[in-house]
Design a protein around this motif. Sequence first.
Motif, PDB file in Angstrom:
ATOM      1  N   ASP A 185       0.682  -1.100  -0.167  1.00 52.73           N
ATOM      2  CA  ASP A 185       0.029  -0.031   0.053  1.00 52.73           C
ATOM      3  C   ASP A 185       0.786   1.187   0.115  1.00 52.73           C
ATOM      4  O   ASP A 185       0.318   2.492  -0.337  1.00 52.73           O
ATOM      5  CB  ASP A 185      -0.852   0.018   1.154  1.00 52.73           C
ATOM      6  N   VAL A 209      -7.187   2.250   2.601  1.00 54.78           N
ATOM      7  CA  VAL A 209      -6.648   0.938   3.227  1.00 54.78           C
ATOM      8  C   VAL A 209      -7.470   0.851   4.624  1.00 54.78           C
ATOM      9  O   VAL A 209      -7.544   1.992   5.246  1.00 54.78           O
ATOM     10  CB  VAL A 209      -5.309   0.826   3.433  1.00 54.78           C
ATOM     11  N   PRO A 266      -3.800  -0.256   7.596  1.00 50.93           N
ATOM     12  CA  PRO A 266      -2.533  -0.067   7.065  1.00 50.93           C
ATOM     13  C   PRO A 266      -1.477  -0.215   8.334  1.00 50.93           C
ATOM     14  O   PRO A 266      -1.680   0.116   9.571  1.00 50.93           O
ATOM     15  CB  PRO A 266      -2.540   1.315   6.332  1.00 50.93           C
ATOM     16  N   TYR A 273      -5.099   6.407   3.654  1.00 50.69           N
ATOM     17  CA  TYR A 273      -3.399   6.196   4.072  1.00 50.69           C
ATOM     18  C   TYR A 273      -2.721   6.792   3.186  1.00 50.69           C
ATOM     19  O   TYR A 273      -2.779   6.625   1.878  1.00 50.69           O
ATOM     20  CB  TYR A 273      -3.653   4.582   3.657  1.00 50.69           C
TER      21      TYR A 273
END
Length: 648
Positions: free
Chosen positions: A128, A137, A140, A416
Amino acid sequence: MEAAAVTVTRSAARRRRGRQLQEEQEEQEPRRRRQRQGRRIKDEEEETVFREVVRFSPDPLPVRYYDKDTTKPVSFYLSSLEELLAWTPRMEDGFNVALEPLACRQPPLSSQRPRTLLCHDMMGGYLDDRFIQGSVVQTPYAFYHWQCIDIFVYFSHHSVTIPPVGWTNAAHRHGVCVLGTFITEWNEGGRLCEAFLAGDERSYQAVADRLVQIAQFFRFDGWLINIENSLSLAAVGNTPPFLRYLTTQLHRQVPGGLVLWYDSVVQSGQLKWQDELNQHNRVFFDSCDGFFTNYNWREEHLERMLGQAGERRADVYVGVDVFARGNVVGGRFDTDKSLELIRKHGFSVALFAPGWVYECLEKKDFFQNQDKFWGRLERYLPTHSICSLPFVTSFCLGMGARRVCYGQEEAVGPWYHLSAQEIQPLFGEHRLGEDGRGWVRTHCCLEDAWHGGSSLLVRGVIPPEVGNVAVSCYEVSLRGCLLLDLLVCFSRPPGSREEESFTCRLGEIQVVDAASLLAPLPQVETVTISQVHWQPAASEREGPPALLQLSCTLHWSFLLSQVRCFRIHYWGGTSDGSLGRELPRPEMPTFLGLAFATQYRIVDLLVEAAGPGQDHRVEFLVEPVLKEGFRVPQAEWGRAALLYSAPA
């Protein structure tokens, strides 16, 4: 208590001046609004406008720079010697250039205090964190104990690992230098090494020059060299000169740059891990800035290294595998046992894969486990101080369940974005009082935020015999300023003799030089629109699409030393094809995302399709976010418009 913002300036007089400026600005805002409206009408013909005829056959984007599924910009690696030697900067590389320079810190990395290196190895890397403009996300990975480490290495098993720019921005903001990895392994790695090390000096110098160019261009700080395959006598003979040349050139081009060597190959060319610095591998240590040992050491290895390291003891990074693979000391939640021995002998430490707490334990307990892991190491991790102004932080982790802008919610849903991480405080727990019943703890808090996605949660208990408690959030070392520390104090109510508990969320701290409040506001200039791609939006009905998906790239000019980031907005509207007048639009533009470079890729923006004889219009705005944390008036934002029409 709700998340709040706290601003600290360097004197009371300057604080009063700051308030006066704010009041004057508020008084003048209606006039400025009228001026801005007048300017927009007056400058309509002078505005930068790009024209497009909608077509559904886009040119393909370079695969290396864009995710094949989402077409979002991504950080990348190089897989071969040929790719390395062929690399030259191009427009798309600009996405991956770090905005943040390496922040000043005390003591400097060059001091002989034992250091802490974090080697981030997680499931092959480029997960990610590869999405340069952020991603959606749910759970994360975030690292936030930056004040405890000195060097961050991004590790993967690709030949040339270029650190994702989000890690570089976050680390540099905390004064932590960032290294990429040059690795060769197995038979293929052996062939690669022979190709550039077994020949004359021009071959290995070409590789070194390209590694230096990449670090300089992307603005990270150096390389971990990891040769994990055997070398011929010719190749191993050229390895020390290669390291010396690489180190010398990097020091010239990248201030504070570092080249580290991993303990694998010995001077005979054999692949033979030593778990220590000794006469078999010292030639590599003598040719670069530091030595990263293998992990299967015992205390006798450390004792033998004292004589080998001499005055360069801090340049020996003793490897600790947090996963505790092999015959190692400590690891996992017992990693403190490793550090106790390493620090006893005065060496630096290299923590390999501390993401173990994320990979192997419950994701829902990640923050609790992360704090537990680093809390057990706290006594062995000397911290560093902040030593430059302005100092502004909203404690944002670069993630959250929603996004807040100066107290106003602007988007709901998980996000994120590592580049958006603000300067993190010192985390931990401290016991108070004679019997230790009182305590104070600092935590990351995703439940509320003032700006970004999180705040700092401070909780504690004040015992009866203690009048007040203070949490030291940051160590500060500033010149020409009386500020010595940044802390939050909590006092018991007057007359109270009972145990008192407290909970507080802190949203932002600002420490700014008041002179910066008087500086003229910079302007975003020369906003351009390029790489325009169109797609019909998904629709069940037949016939011409009512909506289109627009993707394009914005570029602009700005003095980067003055900015924290850029906020990208847009206005969508319809123009009458015969009169060319823009129809009414919302008072505020729609927020799209954050940019940490002077370019931004807009992906799949839904816009109305233009009918026959019509021109439709979408306008993009680039808002600079200043390092002092103050908002720039919309009249000073950069902007460009895209006028589009249906095919004839």
